[in-house]
Scaffold this active site. Sequence first.
Site, short mmCIF file in Angstrom:
data_model
loop_
_atom_site.label_atom_id
_atom_site.label_comp_id
_atom_site.label_asym_id
_atom_site.label_seq_id
_atom_site.Cartn_x
_atom_site.Cartn_y
_atom_site.Cartn_z
N GLY A 122 0.76 -1.25 0.00
CA GLY A 122 0.00 0.00 0.00
C GLY A 122 0.78 1.29 0.00
O GLY A 122 0.21 2.37 -0.21
N GLU B 268 3.66 -7.09 1.75
CA GLU B 268 3.28 -7.31 0.34
C GLU B 268 3.40 -6.03 -0.49
O GLU B 268 2.42 -5.57 -1.08
CB GLU B 268 1.82 -7.80 0.28
CG GLU B 268 1.53 -9.06 1.07
CD GLU B 268 0.04 -9.39 1.09
OE1 GLU B 268 -0.80 -8.55 0.69
OE2 GLU B 268 -0.29 -10.49 1.53
N ARG C 106 3.50 -1.50 -5.71
CA ARG C 106 3.81 -0.23 -6.38
C ARG C 106 5.16 0.35 -5.98
O ARG C 106 5.94 0.76 -6.83
CB ARG C 106 2.70 0.77 -6.01
CG ARG C 106 2.79 2.10 -6.72
CD ARG C 106 1.78 3.10 -6.12
NE ARG C 106 0.45 2.56 -6.02
CZ ARG C 106 -0.50 2.64 -6.96
NH1 ARG C 106 -0.26 3.27 -8.07
NH2 ARG C 106 -1.70 2.10 -6.77
N ARG D 280 -4.45 3.82 -15.97
CA ARG D 280 -4.64 4.53 -14.70
C ARG D 280 -5.26 5.92 -14.84
O ARG D 280 -6.17 6.25 -14.08
CB ARG D 280 -3.31 4.61 -13.91
CG ARG D 280 -2.76 3.23 -13.52
CD ARG D 280 -1.56 3.33 -12.60
NE ARG D 280 -1.92 3.84 -11.31
CZ ARG D 280 -1.68 5.05 -10.87
NH1 ARG D 280 -1.02 5.91 -11.61
NH2 ARG D 280 -2.08 5.43 -9.69
N CYS E 155 -11.16 5.44 -28.99
CA CYS E 155 -12.43 6.15 -29.18
C CYS E 155 -13.19 6.30 -27.87
O CYS E 155 -14.25 5.70 -27.67
CB CYS E 155 -13.26 5.42 -30.22
SG CYS E 155 -12.39 5.39 -31.78
N GLU E 156 -12.62 7.01 -26.96
CA GLU E 156 -13.23 7.31 -25.65
C GLU E 156 -12.68 8.66 -25.23
O GLU E 156 -11.46 8.87 -25.32
CB GLU E 156 -12.76 6.30 -24.58
CG GLU E 156 -13.03 4.86 -24.85
CD GLU E 156 -14.27 4.33 -24.16
OE1 GLU E 156 -14.89 5.06 -23.37
OE2 GLU E 156 -14.62 3.18 -24.45
C1 LIG Z 1 -3.79 -8.03 -0.92
C2 LIG Z 1 -2.88 -7.04 -1.56
N1 LIG Z 1 -1.61 -6.98 -1.14
C3 LIG Z 1 -0.73 -6.11 -1.69
C4 LIG Z 1 -1.10 -5.25 -2.68
C5 LIG Z 1 -0.09 -4.29 -3.24
O1 LIG Z 1 -0.42 -2.98 -3.03
P1 LIG Z 1 0.59 -1.83 -3.44
O2 LIG Z 1 0.93 -2.00 -4.84
O3 LIG Z 1 -0.16 -0.58 -3.17
O4 LIG Z 1 1.78 -1.97 -2.54
C6 LIG Z 1 -2.42 -5.26 -3.13
C7 LIG Z 1 -2.85 -4.31 -4.17
O5 LIG Z 1 -3.94 -3.91 -4.31
C8 LIG Z 1 -3.33 -6.20 -2.57
O6 LIG Z 1 -4.60 -6.27 -2.99
#
Ligand SMILES: Cc1ncc(COP(=O)(O)O)c(C=O)c1O
Length: 421
Positions: A239, A273, A276, A312, A342-343
């Site tokens: 996140g 996890e 981004r 995005r 075409c949008e």
């Molecule tokens: C369960 C879960 N973990 C990790 C991520 C990675 O998030 P980010 O790319 O914001 O670090 C996501 C992305 O939506 C997710 O759904």
Amino acid sequence: MNNFKLKKNDLFVEDISIKKLAGKFATPFYCYSSNAIINKFKKFESPFRNSDTIICYAVKANPNIAILKILSNLGAGAEVVSVGELRRALKAGIKAKKIVFSGVGKKFSEIKFAIEKNILQINIESIEELELITKIAKNLRKKVQIGIRINPNIDAKTHTKISTGREEDKFGLNIETAKKIFLNYRSNPNLDIVGLSVHIGSQIMSLSPFKKAFLKIKNFIKKINKNEKIIKFLDLGGGIGINYKDEKIINFNSYAKIISDISNDLGCKLILEPGRILVAESGILVTRVLFIKKNKKKTFAIIDTGMNDLLRPALYDAYHDIQSIKKGIGRKSLYTIVGPICETADTFAKNKLLNRLNTGEILFFKNVGAYGASMSSSYNSRPIIMELIIHKKNFSIIRTEDTVLNQISREKIPSWVSKIK
Ligand SMILES: Cc1ncc(COP(=O)(O)O)c(C=O)c1O
């Protein structure tokens, strides 16, 4: 080190000229700096190096197998949300015991494959999913490690379409339901419910929502683990946001500090996890100006990449800086930069002040390494574009451009159609 440098009317990614690449290959294409990925991973991982933590890269951010391999070589595990991502992670050499499987809608075949491969943990998001896992595990005579994804009802203060931790969002289970799961399923011989996970959203720019969510989980773990250590794995999701436009990003050490503060007396193994933050800044999208068109209100720069290549902006009104590789001279003009789709949503920038643009000029989008290529489609029958990666003085194609013939070859005209008059 800055891996992207504008010099002499050209952009260099590490030691490679984008002008030369755009002369060799048709635009548009994605281009990544391997060093940007390597450096970011090392920087992110460093404050966690002495703790019991697995960094499970969120494959959805950029699932290219070469990028997965780089991260795998650096020691990353993977967070996957489909059997496709799981297969990619395994193919890149990521050990099954470093892979967690999340997502609200896992299919029978996906769960079966994950169980057969003995992955580290399946993070469940509903009781029905847990029931299905139990059945499959029983048939396979396996015991499956389970994490319960908690919805902490915390607003991550990010774009509503990428907020995942509020009660109204489809993700996770509330604490009451999680308690019931521990009561009713703990003794199931095919389940090993030892994890809790939380992921409240993406592109989060402040520590406060993380802190609130993590604290809720900590308090819950303390209750559950009061008499016996039931929860052994704490998965804190991803996140962390990046700086797309004058945004102040979260300091990794401060992020690590709040994690160590909440987790140091729990004795759990940590899973993170990030998606981004590891790859977004490593990628650019190289494009050319097709036409300049003026009407009474605007000057449009029509470019050869569209919302099918980079979704995005159309989906989230997301900002990506767009620049020319040429050093500008003379007067600037306001341009609305649009793609060929075409949008009207196929608009990348409105009234952007740029040096006078010319047809054929090479532009590049910044910070598209995450959720760029991975969200692309072939809408308007435009082939999925090429991806290149640069390592110092070398470049490699890591995904070839698709072709329209290839797309058409998968389609069939049933015989009865020819009889329609
Ligand atoms: C369960 C879960 N973990 C990790 C991520 C990675 O998030 P980010 O790319 O914001 O670090 C996501 C992305 O939506 C997710 O759904």
